[in-house]
Design a protein around this motif. Sequence first.
Motif, PDB file in Angstrom:
ATOM      1  N   MET A   1       2.170 -24.254  87.707  1.00  0.00           N
ATOM      2  CA  MET A   1       2.702 -22.932  87.927  1.00  0.00           C
ATOM      3  C   MET A   1       3.844 -22.953  88.945  1.00  0.00           C
ATOM      4  SD  MET A   1       2.089 -19.932  86.799  1.00  0.00           S
ATOM      5  CE  MET A   1       2.359 -18.244  87.162  1.00  0.00           C
ATOM      6  N   SER A   2       3.774 -23.853  89.904  1.00  0.00           N
ATOM      7  CA  SER A   2       4.826 -23.913  90.925  1.00  0.00           C
ATOM      8  C   SER A   2       6.144 -24.418  90.335  1.00  0.00           C
ATOM      9  CB  SER A   2       4.386 -24.799  92.082  1.00  0.00           C
ATOM     10  OG  SER A   2       4.213 -26.131  91.641  1.00  0.00           O
ATOM     11  N   VAL A   3       6.077 -25.174  89.234  1.00  0.00           N
ATOM     12  CA  VAL A   3       7.306 -25.655  88.588  1.00  0.00           C
ATOM     13  C   VAL A   3       8.107 -24.488  88.043  1.00  0.00           C
ATOM     14  CG1 VAL A   3       8.180 -27.041  86.682  1.00  0.00           C
ATOM     15  CG2 VAL A   3       6.282 -27.884  88.037  1.00  0.00           C
ATOM     16  N   ILE A   4       7.418 -23.477  87.546  1.00  0.00           N
ATOM     17  CA  ILE A   4       8.109 -22.294  87.019  1.00  0.00           C
ATOM     18  C   ILE A   4       8.873 -21.590  88.134  1.00  0.00           C
ATOM     19  CG2 ILE A   4       7.750 -20.005  85.998  1.00  0.00           C
ATOM     20  CD1 ILE A   4       5.446 -21.224  84.412  1.00  0.00           C
ATOM     21  N   TYR A   5       8.296 -21.506  89.294  1.00  0.00           N
ATOM     22  CA  TYR A   5       8.984 -20.868  90.417  1.00  0.00           C
ATOM     23  C   TYR A   5      10.214 -21.667  90.837  1.00  0.00           C
ATOM     24  CZ  TYR A   5       4.805 -17.975  90.816  1.00  0.00           C
ATOM     25  OH  TYR A   5       3.774 -17.112  90.567  1.00  0.00           O
ATOM     26  N   VAL A   6      10.106 -22.974  90.816  1.00  0.00           N
ATOM     27  CA  VAL A   6      11.249 -23.829  91.161  1.00  0.00           C
ATOM     28  C   VAL A   6      12.356 -23.650  90.138  1.00  0.00           C
ATOM     29  CG1 VAL A   6      12.026 -26.214  91.433  1.00  0.00           C
ATOM     30  CG2 VAL A   6       9.848 -25.494  92.422  1.00  0.00           C
ATOM     31  N   LEU A   7      12.006 -23.683  88.855  1.00  0.00           N
ATOM     32  CA  LEU A   7      13.009 -23.508  87.801  1.00  0.00           C
ATOM     33  C   LEU A   7      13.633 -22.120  87.847  1.00  0.00           C
ATOM     34  CD1 LEU A   7      11.300 -25.300  84.787  1.00  0.00           C
ATOM     35  CD2 LEU A   7      13.236 -26.090  86.136  1.00  0.00           C
ATOM     36  N   LEU A   8      12.851 -21.128  88.141  1.00  0.00           N
ATOM     37  CA  LEU A   8      13.363 -19.767  88.269  1.00  0.00           C
ATOM     38  C   LEU A   8      14.350 -19.668  89.431  1.00  0.00           C
ATOM     39  CD1 LEU A   8      13.170 -16.887  87.169  1.00  0.00           C
ATOM     40  CD2 LEU A   8      11.352 -16.487  88.828  1.00  0.00           C
ATOM     41  N   ALA A   9      14.018 -20.275  90.545  1.00  0.00           N
ATOM     42  CA  ALA A   9      14.923 -20.253  91.703  1.00  0.00           C
ATOM     43  C   ALA A   9      16.226 -20.984  91.395  1.00  0.00           C
ATOM     44  CB  ALA A   9      14.232 -20.879  92.910  1.00  0.00           C
ATOM     45  N   ILE A  10      16.135 -22.114  90.717  1.00  0.00           N
ATOM     46  CA  ILE A  10      17.340 -22.869  90.365  1.00  0.00           C
ATOM     47  C   ILE A  10      18.201 -22.076  89.386  1.00  0.00           C
ATOM     48  CG2 ILE A  10      18.166 -24.935  89.174  1.00  0.00           C
ATOM     49  CD1 ILE A  10      15.777 -26.431  90.390  1.00  0.00           C
ATOM     50  N   SER A  11      17.588 -21.452  88.394  1.00  0.00           N
ATOM     51  CA  SER A  11      18.360 -20.699  87.403  1.00  0.00           C
ATOM     52  C   SER A  11      19.028 -19.478  88.024  1.00  0.00           C
ATOM     53  CB  SER A  11      17.482 -20.296  86.223  1.00  0.00           C
ATOM     54  OG  SER A  11      16.479 -19.404  86.639  1.00  0.00           O
ATOM     55  N   VAL A  12      18.355 -18.827  88.932  1.00  0.00           N
ATOM     56  CA  VAL A  12      18.963 -17.677  89.617  1.00  0.00           C
ATOM     57  C   VAL A  12      20.124 -18.146  90.487  1.00  0.00           C
ATOM     58  CG1 VAL A  12      18.557 -15.909  91.376  1.00  0.00           C
ATOM     59  CG2 VAL A  12      16.918 -16.219  89.513  1.00  0.00           C
ATOM     60  N   THR A  13      19.976 -19.276  91.151  1.00  0.00           N
ATOM     61  CA  THR A  13      21.053 -19.825  91.983  1.00  0.00           C
ATOM     62  C   THR A  13      22.278 -20.170  91.137  1.00  0.00           C
ATOM     63  OG1 THR A  13      19.400 -20.736  93.494  1.00  0.00           O
ATOM     64  CG2 THR A  13      21.631 -21.619  93.656  1.00  0.00           C
ATOM     65  N   VAL A  14      22.056 -20.805  89.995  1.00  0.00           N
ATOM     66  CA  VAL A  14      23.166 -21.152  89.107  1.00  0.00           C
ATOM     67  C   VAL A  14      23.833 -19.891  88.565  1.00  0.00           C
ATOM     68  CG1 VAL A  14      23.736 -22.232  86.896  1.00  0.00           C
ATOM     69  CG2 VAL A  14      22.262 -23.421  88.518  1.00  0.00           C
ATOM     70  N   ALA A  15      23.043 -18.889  88.183  1.00  0.00           N
ATOM     71  CA  ALA A  15      23.594 -17.630  87.674  1.00  0.00           C
ATOM     72  C   ALA A  15      24.438 -16.929  88.731  1.00  0.00           C
ATOM     73  CB  ALA A  15      22.469 -16.725  87.196  1.00  0.00           C
ATOM     74  N   VAL A  16      23.978 -16.920  89.964  1.00  0.00           N
ATOM     75  CA  VAL A  16      24.740 -16.297  91.054  1.00  0.00           C
ATOM     76  C   VAL A  16      26.035 -17.068  91.301  1.00  0.00           C
ATOM     77  CG1 VAL A  16      24.718 -15.837  93.547  1.00  0.00           C
ATOM     78  CG2 VAL A  16      22.758 -15.192  92.130  1.00  0.00           C
ATOM     79  N   ALA A  17      25.984 -18.384  91.218  1.00  0.00           N
ATOM     80  CA  ALA A  17      27.196 -19.193  91.417  1.00  0.00           C
ATOM     81  C   ALA A  17      28.228 -18.909  90.330  1.00  0.00           C
ATOM     82  CB  ALA A  17      26.827 -20.668  91.442  1.00  0.00           C
ATOM     83  N   PHE A  18      27.792 -18.831  89.074  1.00  0.00           N
ATOM     84  CA  PHE A  18      28.727 -18.522  87.993  1.00  0.00           C
ATOM     85  C   PHE A  18      29.271 -17.107  88.107  1.00  0.00           C
ATOM     86  CE2 PHE A  18      26.877 -22.174  85.686  1.00  0.00           C
ATOM     87  CZ  PHE A  18      28.070 -22.803  85.335  1.00  0.00           C
ATOM     88  N   PHE A  19      28.443 -16.166  88.527  1.00  0.00           N
ATOM     89  CA  PHE A  19      28.911 -14.796  88.719  1.00  0.00           C
ATOM     90  C   PHE A  19      29.932 -14.732  89.847  1.00  0.00           C
ATOM     91  CE2 PHE A  19      28.475 -10.506  90.572  1.00  0.00           C
ATOM     92  CZ  PHE A  19      28.894  -9.773  89.472  1.00  0.00           C
ATOM     93  N   ALA A  20      29.707 -15.463  90.922  1.00  0.00           N
ATOM     94  CA  ALA A  20      30.663 -15.490  92.033  1.00  0.00           C
ATOM     95  C   ALA A  20      31.989 -16.116  91.593  1.00  0.00           C
ATOM     96  CB  ALA A  20      30.079 -16.263  93.211  1.00  0.00           C
ATOM     97  N   ALA A  21      31.920 -17.173  90.796  1.00  0.00           N
ATOM     98  CA  ALA A  21      33.150 -17.787  90.289  1.00  0.00           C
ATOM     99  C   ALA A  21      33.911 -16.821  89.388  1.00  0.00           C
ATOM    100  CB  ALA A  21      32.816 -19.066  89.537  1.00  0.00           C
ATOM    101  N   PHE A  22      33.184 -16.064  88.568  1.00  0.00           N
ATOM    102  CA  PHE A  22      33.824 -15.066  87.708  1.00  0.00           C
ATOM    103  C   PHE A  22      34.487 -13.970  88.524  1.00  0.00           C
ATOM    104  CE2 PHE A  22      33.414 -10.992  85.455  1.00  0.00           C
ATOM    105  CZ  PHE A  22      34.305 -11.245  84.418  1.00  0.00           C
ATOM    106  N   VAL A  23      33.803 -13.470  89.534  1.00  0.00           N
ATOM    107  CA  VAL A  23      34.368 -12.408  90.372  1.00  0.00           C
ATOM    108  C   VAL A  23      35.607 -12.914  91.101  1.00  0.00           C
ATOM    109  CG1 VAL A  23      33.931 -10.980  92.418  1.00  0.00           C
ATOM    110  CG2 VAL A  23      32.218 -11.130  90.605  1.00  0.00           C
ATOM    111  N   LEU A  24      35.567 -14.124  91.607  1.00  0.00           N
ATOM    112  CA  LEU A  24      36.739 -14.684  92.294  1.00  0.00           C
ATOM    113  C   LEU A  24      37.922 -14.850  91.336  1.00  0.00           C
ATOM    114  CD1 LEU A  24      35.115 -17.348  94.647  1.00  0.00           C
ATOM    115  CD2 LEU A  24      36.176 -15.168  95.283  1.00  0.00           C
ATOM    116  N   SER A  25      37.662 -15.267  90.105  1.00  0.00           N
ATOM    117  CA  SER A  25      38.759 -15.444  89.158  1.00  0.00           C
ATOM    118  C   SER A  25      39.354 -14.102  88.741  1.00  0.00           C
ATOM    119  CB  SER A  25      38.297 -16.228  87.932  1.00  0.00           C
ATOM    120  OG  SER A  25      37.351 -15.482  87.194  1.00  0.00           O
ATOM    121  N   VAL A  26      38.533 -13.074  88.641  1.00  0.00           N
ATOM    122  CA  VAL A  26      39.056 -11.743  88.311  1.00  0.00           C
ATOM    123  C   VAL A  26      39.886 -11.202  89.476  1.00  0.00           C
ATOM    124  CG1 VAL A  26      38.394  -9.338  87.894  1.00  0.00           C
ATOM    125  CG2 VAL A  26      37.267 -11.170  86.638  1.00  0.00           C
TER     126      VAL A  26
END
Length: 68
Positions: A1-26
């Motif tokens: 069950m703890s693996v799901i939390y780790v994967l969720l945290a990593i996916s949210v971090t990657v999503a935030v990074a891509f969103f920040a890159a998109f906002v900076l490019s706009v």
Amino acid sequence: MSVIYVLLAISVTVAVAFFAAFVLSVKSGQYDDTYTPSVRMLFEDEIVKEKDKSNLNNQKSNKNSTNQ
């Protein structure tokens, strides 16, 4: 069950990074050109013209050399 939390945290971090890159490019104006794509098909292809001219010159010189 703890693996799901780790994967969720990593996916949210990657999503935030891509969103920040998109906002900076706009904000930097990456997507500001709205005119060129609409008229791009009307532009002449310069590379094709240059190749056609060189082919015509080569054909003329070949005809001249065979006629002599």
